[in-house]
Design a protein around this motif. Structure first.
Motif, PDB file in Angstrom:
ATOM      1  N   THR A  82     -11.037  20.003   9.531  1.00 48.61           N
ATOM      2  CA  THR A  82      -9.722  20.068   8.892  1.00 48.61           C
ATOM      3  C   THR A  82      -9.561  18.869   7.969  1.00 48.61           C
ATOM      4  O   THR A  82      -9.893  17.734   8.336  1.00 48.61           O
ATOM      5  CB  THR A  82      -8.597  20.072   9.940  1.00 48.61           C
ATOM      6  OG1 THR A  82      -8.716  18.907  10.769  1.00 48.61           O
ATOM      7  CG2 THR A  82      -8.688  21.312  10.829  1.00 48.61           C
ATOM      8  N   ILE A  83      -9.094  19.126   6.773  1.00 45.02           N
ATOM      9  CA  ILE A  83      -8.861  18.080   5.778  1.00 45.02           C
ATOM     10  C   ILE A  83      -7.429  18.222   5.285  1.00 45.02           C
ATOM     11  O   ILE A  83      -7.051  19.295   4.787  1.00 45.02           O
ATOM     12  CB  ILE A  83      -9.846  18.202   4.596  1.00 45.02           C
ATOM     13  CG1 ILE A  83     -11.281  18.096   5.100  1.00 45.02           C
ATOM     14  CG2 ILE A  83      -9.555  17.127   3.552  1.00 45.02           C
ATOM     15  CD1 ILE A  83     -12.308  18.319   4.014  1.00 45.02           C
ATOM     16  N   PRO A  84      -6.585  17.204   5.440  1.00 42.90           N
ATOM     17  CA  PRO A  84      -5.201  17.309   4.959  1.00 42.90           C
ATOM     18  C   PRO A  84      -5.162  17.349   3.434  1.00 42.90           C
ATOM     19  O   PRO A  84      -5.971  16.719   2.748  1.00 42.90           O
ATOM     20  CB  PRO A  84      -4.541  16.034   5.503  1.00 42.90           C
ATOM     21  CG  PRO A  84      -5.668  15.080   5.716  1.00 42.90           C
ATOM     22  CD  PRO A  84      -6.862  15.904   6.088  1.00 42.90           C
ATOM     23  N   GLY A  85      -4.220  18.124   2.912  1.00 45.13           N
ATOM     24  CA  GLY A  85      -4.097  18.226   1.463  1.00 45.13           C
ATOM     25  C   GLY A  85      -2.732  18.758   1.071  1.00 45.13           C
ATOM     26  O   GLY A  85      -1.966  19.236   1.910  1.00 45.13           O
ATOM     27  N   VAL A  86      -2.436  18.647  -0.211  1.00 47.43           N
ATOM     28  CA  VAL A  86      -1.165  19.116  -0.766  1.00 47.43           C
ATOM     29  C   VAL A  86      -1.482  20.028  -1.938  1.00 47.43           C
ATOM     30  O   VAL A  86      -2.281  19.685  -2.813  1.00 47.43           O
ATOM     31  CB  VAL A  86      -0.274  17.941  -1.233  1.00 47.43           C
ATOM     32  CG1 VAL A  86       1.007  18.466  -1.858  1.00 47.43           C
ATOM     33  CG2 VAL A  86       0.038  17.015  -0.062  1.00 47.43           C
ATOM     34  N   ILE A  87      -0.875  21.211  -1.941  1.00 41.01           N
ATOM     35  CA  ILE A  87      -1.064  22.169  -3.035  1.00 41.01           C
ATOM     36  C   ILE A  87       0.105  22.030  -4.006  1.00 41.01           C
ATOM     37  O   ILE A  87       1.268  22.065  -3.602  1.00 41.01           O
ATOM     38  CB  ILE A  87      -1.136  23.605  -2.496  1.00 41.01           C
ATOM     39  CG1 ILE A  87      -2.340  23.757  -1.557  1.00 41.01           C
ATOM     40  CG2 ILE A  87      -1.244  24.608  -3.642  1.00 41.01           C
ATOM     41  CD1 ILE A  87      -2.449  25.115  -0.937  1.00 41.01           C
ATOM     42  N   ALA A  88      -0.208  21.833  -5.274  1.00 41.84           N
ATOM     43  CA  ALA A  88       0.831  21.688  -6.301  1.00 41.84           C
ATOM     44  C   ALA A  88       0.443  22.517  -7.518  1.00 41.84           C
ATOM     45  O   ALA A  88      -0.746  22.706  -7.807  1.00 41.84           O
ATOM     46  CB  ALA A  88       0.999  20.225  -6.700  1.00 41.84           C
ATOM     47  N   TYR A  89       1.451  23.025  -8.242  1.00 43.69           N
ATOM     48  CA  TYR A  89       1.198  23.785  -9.454  1.00 43.69           C
ATOM     49  C   TYR A  89       0.707  22.850 -10.558  1.00 43.69           C
ATOM     50  O   TYR A  89       1.113  21.682 -10.647  1.00 43.69           O
ATOM     51  CB  TYR A  89       2.464  24.506  -9.913  1.00 43.69           C
ATOM     52  CG  TYR A  89       2.869  25.639  -8.999  1.00 43.69           C
ATOM     53  CD1 TYR A  89       2.199  26.849  -9.047  1.00 43.69           C
ATOM     54  CD2 TYR A  89       3.914  25.480  -8.099  1.00 43.69           C
ATOM     55  CE1 TYR A  89       2.571  27.885  -8.209  1.00 43.69           C
ATOM     56  CE2 TYR A  89       4.286  26.505  -7.260  1.00 43.69           C
ATOM     57  CZ  TYR A  89       3.613  27.717  -7.306  1.00 43.69           C
ATOM     58  OH  TYR A  89       3.973  28.736  -6.483  1.00 43.69           O
ATOM     59  N   HIS A  90      -0.162  23.415 -11.409  1.00 40.02           N
ATOM     60  CA  HIS A  90      -0.686  22.603 -12.507  1.00 40.02           C
ATOM     61  C   HIS A  90       0.402  22.304 -13.533  1.00 40.02           C
ATOM     62  O   HIS A  90       0.505  21.179 -14.032  1.00 40.02           O
ATOM     63  CB  HIS A  90      -1.850  23.349 -13.171  1.00 40.02           C
ATOM     64  CG  HIS A  90      -2.455  22.607 -14.321  1.00 40.02           C
ATOM     65  ND1 HIS A  90      -3.014  21.355 -14.193  1.00 40.02           N
ATOM     66  CD2 HIS A  90      -2.587  22.955 -15.640  1.00 40.02           C
ATOM     67  CE1 HIS A  90      -3.466  20.952 -15.361  1.00 40.02           C
ATOM     68  NE2 HIS A  90      -3.219  21.898 -16.257  1.00 40.02           N
ATOM     69  N   ARG A  91       1.248  23.272 -13.867  1.00 37.61           N
ATOM     70  CA  ARG A  91       2.348  23.074 -14.814  1.00 37.61           C
ATOM     71  C   ARG A  91       3.639  23.603 -14.183  1.00 37.61           C
ATOM     72  O   ARG A  91       4.049  24.743 -14.431  1.00 37.61           O
ATOM     73  CB  ARG A  91       2.071  23.817 -16.121  1.00 37.61           C
ATOM     74  CG  ARG A  91       0.867  23.262 -16.881  1.00 37.61           C
ATOM     75  CD  ARG A  91       0.626  24.082 -18.129  1.00 37.61           C
ATOM     76  NE  ARG A  91      -0.521  23.598 -18.883  1.00 37.61           N
ATOM     77  CZ  ARG A  91      -0.975  24.162 -19.986  1.00 37.61           C
ATOM     78  NH1 ARG A  91      -0.360  25.243 -20.469  1.00 37.61           N
ATOM     79  NH2 ARG A  91      -2.034  23.672 -20.600  1.00 37.61           N
ATOM     80  N   PRO A  92       4.270  22.827 -13.357  1.00 41.39           N
ATOM     81  CA  PRO A  92       5.492  23.307 -12.685  1.00 41.39           C
ATOM     82  C   PRO A  92       6.662  23.430 -13.666  1.00 41.39           C
ATOM     83  O   PRO A  92       6.798  22.646 -14.607  1.00 41.39           O
ATOM     84  CB  PRO A  92       5.759  22.228 -11.636  1.00 41.39           C
ATOM     85  CG  PRO A  92       5.141  20.992 -12.208  1.00 41.39           C
ATOM     86  CD  PRO A  92       3.933  21.450 -12.981  1.00 41.39           C
TER      87      PRO A  92
END
Length: 301
Positions: free
Chosen positions: A260-270
């Motif tokens: 398991t690797i913690p991460g954050v998903i974010a939009y490229h152009r929000p």
């Protein structure tokens, strides 16, 4: 399903015994043996080899399948006419285990079960499997030598049969491992891996180490284990195949330890949308994932 399987195996062995007694062969013994990590009923009908009628020996080999398929056929008929869900469930188990799985395992001639003995009797070839494996070894050795000969006639059929036996056994054990994992998860895989190591890999290692220890070289320098194992083309081929297959098996083998690797998903152009007036959303005009253009109505307040 365990009770259904045990019942069918008892019927299967009774079939062999019934045909053996019918044709004057003595049943030496009966009981339970350990096979595929579970107790399995058996009857000793080795006395049938004293019967000089080959077709009667074939029927004795088929006796188990005949009895098992008869029970499976009756179960199928009851399944079709019964309205009880419990009865239909039991009949479905009996038909699946007795017809489908029995034919796939016992009926095929690629493992030393009923189908193999039947084929051996029909061809009148007592050592069919051993001869096929020897033919494969000779053919594999000739691939890496200058004395390569094309297979023709009986040799081609024998090598083809031996190759099909190897493929079927590989599929059989992989399927058994997947079934053990689905039934018992990691514990089932570990038990099956231990079983395969004890009955297959360990004897092979002991055999080659015994050959190394027994060999004498006089005053010459004793070769290393690696040199000894790679001294023949067949041994070298086995090492290459085992080395290549190991990472493939490990890749597809289910593992209980998942990284398991913690991460954050974010939009490229929000894009943040805000309404100029306060209010409640009355309806949404678009579905999730729909592409929009400038001027499209997204929602109604």
């Amino acid at each position: 399903w365990v009770c259904a399987w045990a019942f069918l195996k008892i019927i299967h062995e009774l079939g062999h015994a019934a045909y053996a007694v019918k044709y004057g062969c003595r049943v030496q013994s009966a009981g339970l043996c350990w096979m595929f990590l579970s107790p399995v009923p058996f009857v000793d009908v080795s006395g049938m080899w004293l019967n000089t009628n080959r077709w009667q020996r074939c029927l004795i080999c088929l006796g188990g399948l005949v009895f098992e398929l008869t029970v499976s056929s009756i179960a199928l008929l009851i399944f079709l006419i019964s309205a009880s869900e419990s009865v239909r469930y039991v009949c479905c188990l009996l038909f699946t285990l007795g017809a489908v799985s029995s034919i796939i395992v016992n009926g095929t001639p690629f493992m030393k079960f009923d189908g193999y003995h039947l084929l051996s009797e029909i061809l009148d070839w007592p050592n069919l499997y051993s001869d096929a494996q020897t033919a494969i070894k000779n053919f594999s050795s000739s691939l890496f030598s200058t004395n390569f000969k094309r297979l023709r006639g009986l040799d081609l059929l024998l090598v083809s049969y031996g190759f099909l036996c190897l493929v079927y056994r590989a599929i059989f054990w992989v399927t058994l491992m997947l079934g053990a994992y689905l039934a018992f998860h990691v514990t089932g895989v570990l038990i099956l891996a231990t079983f395969m190591y004890i009955y297959f890999l360990l004897p092979w290692i002991k055999h080659y180490l015994r050959n190394i220890n027994r060999s004498t070289y006089g005053n010459a320098t004793r070769p290393s284990i690696l040199e000894r194992l790679t001294s023949s083309n067949m041994n070298l081929l086995r090492i290459i195949l085992c080395t290549l297959s190991l990472p493939i098996i490990l890749y597809f083998l289910p593992s209980p330890w998942q990284p398991t690797i913690p991460g954050v998903i974010a939009y490229h152009r929000p894009h943040i949308l805000r309404n100029e007036a306060e209010g409640f959303v009355n309806s949404v005009r678009l579905k999730a994932g729909t592409h929009v253009r400038k001027g499209d109505v997204l929602a109604v307040l």
